[in-house]
Design a protein around this motif. Structure first.
Motif, PDB file in Angstrom:
ATOM      1  N   GLY A 116     -10.740 -13.573  32.856  1.00 31.71           N
ATOM      2  CA  GLY A 116      -9.209 -13.705  32.974  1.00 31.71           C
ATOM      3  C   GLY A 116      -9.119 -14.412  34.420  1.00 31.71           C
ATOM      4  N   HIS A 117      -7.703 -15.192  34.455  1.00 32.61           N
ATOM      5  CA  HIS A 117      -7.597 -15.625  36.025  1.00 32.61           C
ATOM      6  C   HIS A 117      -6.125 -15.514  35.955  1.00 32.61           C
ATOM      7  N   ILE A 118      -5.665 -15.072  37.238  1.00 30.98           N
ATOM      8  CA  ILE A 118      -4.383 -15.009  37.736  1.00 30.98           C
ATOM      9  C   ILE A 118      -3.892 -15.989  38.763  1.00 30.98           C
ATOM     10  N   GLY A 119      -2.739 -16.516  38.699  1.00 28.55           N
ATOM     11  CA  GLY A 119      -2.315 -17.667  39.559  1.00 28.55           C
ATOM     12  C   GLY A 119      -1.087 -17.802  39.724  1.00 28.55           C
ATOM     13  N   TRP A 120      -0.412 -18.762  40.425  1.00 29.58           N
ATOM     14  CA  TRP A 120       0.974 -19.311  40.484  1.00 29.58           C
ATOM     15  C   TRP A 120       1.108 -20.586  39.733  1.00 29.58           C
ATOM     16  N   TYR A 143       4.207 -15.925  38.869  1.00 31.70           N
ATOM     17  CA  TYR A 143       3.032 -15.130  38.662  1.00 31.70           C
ATOM     18  C   TYR A 143       2.602 -15.358  37.132  1.00 31.70           C
ATOM     19  N   TRP A 144       1.276 -15.772  37.022  1.00 30.88           N
ATOM     20  CA  TRP A 144       1.098 -16.065  35.439  1.00 30.88           C
ATOM     21  C   TRP A 144      -0.610 -15.742  35.443  1.00 30.88           C
ATOM     22  N   TRP A 145      -1.106 -15.892  34.136  1.00 26.98           N
ATOM     23  CA  TRP A 145      -2.396 -15.650  33.838  1.00 26.98           C
ATOM     24  C   TRP A 145      -2.995 -16.271  32.704  1.00 26.98           C
ATOM     25  N   THR A 146      -4.121 -16.387  32.710  1.00 22.59           N
ATOM     26  CA  THR A 146      -5.051 -17.048  31.331  1.00 22.59           C
ATOM     27  C   THR A 146      -5.952 -15.972  31.229  1.00 22.59           C
ATOM     28  N   PRO A 147      -6.224 -15.911  29.838  1.00 19.38           N
ATOM     29  CA  PRO A 147      -5.796 -16.242  28.735  1.00 19.38           C
ATOM     30  C   PRO A 147      -4.429 -15.432  28.528  1.00 19.38           C
ATOM     31  N   GLN A 148      -3.557 -16.425  27.993  1.00 25.36           N
ATOM     32  CA  GLN A 148      -2.130 -15.885  27.218  1.00 25.36           C
ATOM     33  C   GLN A 148      -1.773 -16.911  26.396  1.00 25.36           C
ATOM     34  N   TRP A 149      -1.073 -16.050  25.427  1.00 25.18           N
ATOM     35  CA  TRP A 149      -0.586 -17.007  24.067  1.00 25.18           C
ATOM     36  C   TRP A 149       0.480 -17.989  24.628  1.00 25.18           C
ATOM     37  N   LEU A 150       1.397 -17.809  25.450  1.00 23.67           N
ATOM     38  CA  LEU A 150       2.432 -18.638  25.725  1.00 23.67           C
ATOM     39  C   LEU A 150       1.893 -19.861  26.270  1.00 23.67           C
ATOM     40  N   ASN A 151       0.812 -19.988  26.911  1.00 20.39           N
ATOM     41  CA  ASN A 151       0.152 -21.257  27.483  1.00 20.39           C
ATOM     42  C   ASN A 151       0.205 -22.222  26.391  1.00 20.39           C
ATOM     43  N   LEU A 196       4.073 -23.413  26.507  1.00 23.67           N
ATOM     44  CA  LEU A 196       4.627 -24.098  27.827  1.00 23.67           C
ATOM     45  C   LEU A 196       3.297 -24.932  28.477  1.00 23.67           C
ATOM     46  N   ASP A 197       3.796 -26.135  28.999  1.00 27.22           N
ATOM     47  CA  ASP A 197       2.758 -26.854  29.461  1.00 27.22           C
ATOM     48  C   ASP A 197       2.922 -26.525  31.227  1.00 27.22           C
ATOM     49  N   LEU A 198       2.008 -25.670  31.651  1.00 26.61           N
ATOM     50  CA  LEU A 198       2.335 -25.170  33.231  1.00 26.61           C
ATOM     51  C   LEU A 198       1.127 -25.767  33.901  1.00 26.61           C
ATOM     52  N   VAL A 199       1.237 -25.810  35.185  1.00 29.71           N
ATOM     53  CA  VAL A 199       0.160 -26.417  36.143  1.00 29.71           C
ATOM     54  C   VAL A 199       0.242 -25.368  37.226  1.00 29.71           C
ATOM     55  N   GLU A 200      -1.268 -24.916  37.452  1.00 31.88           N
ATOM     56  CA  GLU A 200      -1.455 -23.901  38.684  1.00 31.88           C
ATOM     57  C   GLU A 200      -1.277 -24.813  39.999  1.00 31.88           C
TER      58      GLU A 200
END
Length: 320
Positions: free
Chosen positions: A125-129, A216-224, A227-231
């Motif tokens: 897992g990984h958390i980030g902005w 604040y968000w994380w991986t793995p996560q189904w919403l990813n 939504l196309d997100l950039v860390e």
């Protein structure tokens, strides 16, 4: 929602607040062990408030109940409460821990020895902005914290006032964002949606409107997958940079999510402990079940049963 991400995170829209009991009729009675409750053997498993943790428990529930004759009681608990429950024996096994409560881990695992570390469960897992890619494409400087710092005005909301809003999930998640913001001298304010479900709703609303937001968000996560997100690149993580929660000014680490058992269960838990000790699956396996639960709107138990039916070659290796 994950050295670990100190969460926790990130999270089950499908779970309700409070205790959740999952019960299924059992067949057979098997060998006596300390986890009998009446005519059934009961194993209590904490479930964190995010979909990945729910998927873990749902799958092992299918196997413990249908293959080994146990009854599984799943209880929604935040990470600190789950460690307390393992210590007291009110819960037997935590299947996905983001290593977010190092003081409790030190106390119960190393000092009191009432809880045992049982190794990784297979998912990292990984958390980030994160910011939406459409905004990062327009303002590429926000891909770093220095650039984000300069554009704080784009993220102001009624809740954050004259500061930029850093969207958070549940206040119960163990996060360092307020400290990172302060220690990097950023003009941002953490604003809590209240839960993973509320955070997701806010992200989806802003994304649909093409508004800028940082979360604040994380991986793995189904919403990813939707939504196309950039860390946003924070100062690199180095071992020990998050040792003092008030002085953190570095990125969150990548964390091998871990399993912990109540020590008595680890020693005397019979086939249940054997199976849970061997339980290890991949991010792809977990994500598949979560997709069925969330995007495809399958009942949690149905999604878990489908995975079990389709993957005997994997779970058969977990059997005692």
């Amino acid at each position: 929602m994950k050295g670990a991400p100190r969460v926790r995170r990130a999270r089950i829209a499908a779970l309700t607040a409070g205790a959740l009991a999952l019960t299924v009729a059992l067949s057979g009675c098997g060998k006596a062990d300390p986890y009998y409750s009446g005519s059934s053997k009961t194993v209590t498993l904490p479930v964190a408030s995010w979909a990945g943790a729910e998927a873990n428990v749902a799958v092992v529930k299918q196997l413990l109940e249908k293959e080994l004759g146990y009854r599984v009681k799943a209880m929604q608990m935040d990470e600190p409460v789950a460690f307390d429950a393992l210590n007291s024996g009110k819960a037997q096994a935590l299947l996905e821990d983001w290593r977010g409560v190092p003081k409790k881990e030190e106390k119960y695992v190393k000092e009191k020895k009432t809880v045992t570390y049982e190794g990784p469960m297979g998912v990292t897992g990984h958390i980030g902005w994160y910011v939406p890619k459409y905004y990062a494409d327009k303002h590429p400087e926000v891909r770093t914290w220095q650039g984000l710092k300069k554009r704080y005005k784009d993220f102001r909301t009624p809740e954050s006032g004259d500061k930029g809003q850093m969207l958070e999930g549940s206040p119960s998640y163990v996060t360092y964002d307020a400290a990172i913001i302060k220690n990097l001298g950023m003009n941002f304010k953490t604003v809590y949606a209240g839960s993973e479900a509320a955070q997701i709703k806010e992200m989806q609303k802003n994304y649909a409107a093409r508004k800028p937001f940082v979360t604040y968000w994380w991986t793995p996560q189904w919403l990813n997958s939707q939504l196309d997100l950039v860390e946003v690149k924070l100062p690199p993580y180095k071992k020990g940079c998050d040792a003092d929660p008030d002085k953190v000014k570095c990125a969150y680490p990548h964390t091998a999510l871990a399993k912990f058992f109540n020590a008595d269960f680890a020693r005397d838990g019979g086939k249940a402990a054997e199976m849970l000790r061997k339980f290890r699956w991949t991010t792809a396996d977990q994500t598949k079940v979560v997709k069925w639960m969330t995007i495809d709107k399958m009942d949690t138990d149905e999604a878990a049963a489908r995975w079990v039916e389709e993957n005997k070659d994997i779970w058969s290796k977990w059997m005692p």
